[in-house]
Design an enzyme around this catalytic site. Structure first.
Site, PDB file in Angstrom:
ATOM      1  N   ILE A   1       0.865  -1.174   0.000  1.00  0.00           N
ATOM      2  CA  ILE A   1       0.000   0.000   0.000  1.00  0.00           C
ATOM      3  C   ILE A   1       0.906   1.230   0.000  1.00  0.00           C
ATOM      4  CG2 ILE A   1      -1.911   1.193   1.132  1.00  0.00           C
ATOM      5  CD1 ILE A   1      -2.352  -1.463   2.745  1.00  0.00           C
TER       6      ILE A   1
ATOM      7  N   HIS B   1      -7.325   7.367   0.955  1.00  0.00           N
ATOM      8  CA  HIS B   1      -7.435   5.946   0.617  1.00  0.00           C
ATOM      9  C   HIS B   1      -6.377   5.109   1.329  1.00  0.00           C
ATOM     10  CE1 HIS B   1      -6.809   2.424  -2.111  1.00  0.00           C
ATOM     11  NE2 HIS B   1      -8.127   2.418  -2.060  1.00  0.00           N
TER      12      HIS B   1
END
Length: 159
Positions: free
Chosen positions: A81, A88
């Site tokens: 990520i 987000h």
């Protein structure tokens, strides 16, 4: 570097341990490095692994849970990520972390946490176990899951 102070990955006997490697597909170069490291470590410790690809890190908890409930002794969750310009990153990072923690507690089985939460791609390359990387977070996550499964096996009384 975040690896400072990390414990050595000692040799544990992982024979008889079935591991589900649940691997997110985002950021393929880093993800492939994490997966290769996890697979090397599973083999080194004598465990058996099945790789289960998932789209991304958000999907890791539900697939890890079902894998553990279906009979795997441990799961290794691998994901990447990378922070962007929106919230987000925080949502997905929290969902993956909280979800995987809950899976481990709810199933009573270990989940090796190999989810990289990064500010940029270079941080991932440095941690992915690639040639020139400083760390191998895939291998570390696999080791943690297998070593914990071995510890749990020694604590459980046979029926």
């Amino acid at each position: 570097m975040s690896g400072a102070g990390a414990a050595d990955r000692d040799q544990v006997d992982g024979s008889g341990i079935r591991v589900a490697i649940v691997a997110g597909q985002w950021h393929d170069t880093i993800a492939a490095g994490l997966l290769a490291g996890a697979q090397r470590e599973v083999e080194r410790l004598g465990a058996e692994a099945t790789v289960i690809p998932v789209p991304g890190s958000f999907e890791l908890p539900v697939v890890a849970k079902v894998a553990l409930e279906s009979g795997f002794d441990a799961a290794v969750a691998l994901g990447v990520i990378i922070r962007g310009g929106t919230p987000h990153f925080e949502y997905v990072s929290d969902a993956a972390t909280s979800g995987l923690t809950r899976v481990a507690i709810d199933t009573g089985k270990p989940v090796g946490f190999g989810v990289l939460t990064l500010d940029d791609e270079q941080q991932g390359i440095d941690r992915a176990g690639l040639p020139g990387s400083k760390e191998d977070k895939g291998a570390e996550a696999a080791h943690a899951a297998i070593a914990t499964a071995v510890a749990l096996r020694s604590l459980r009384v046979p029926a």
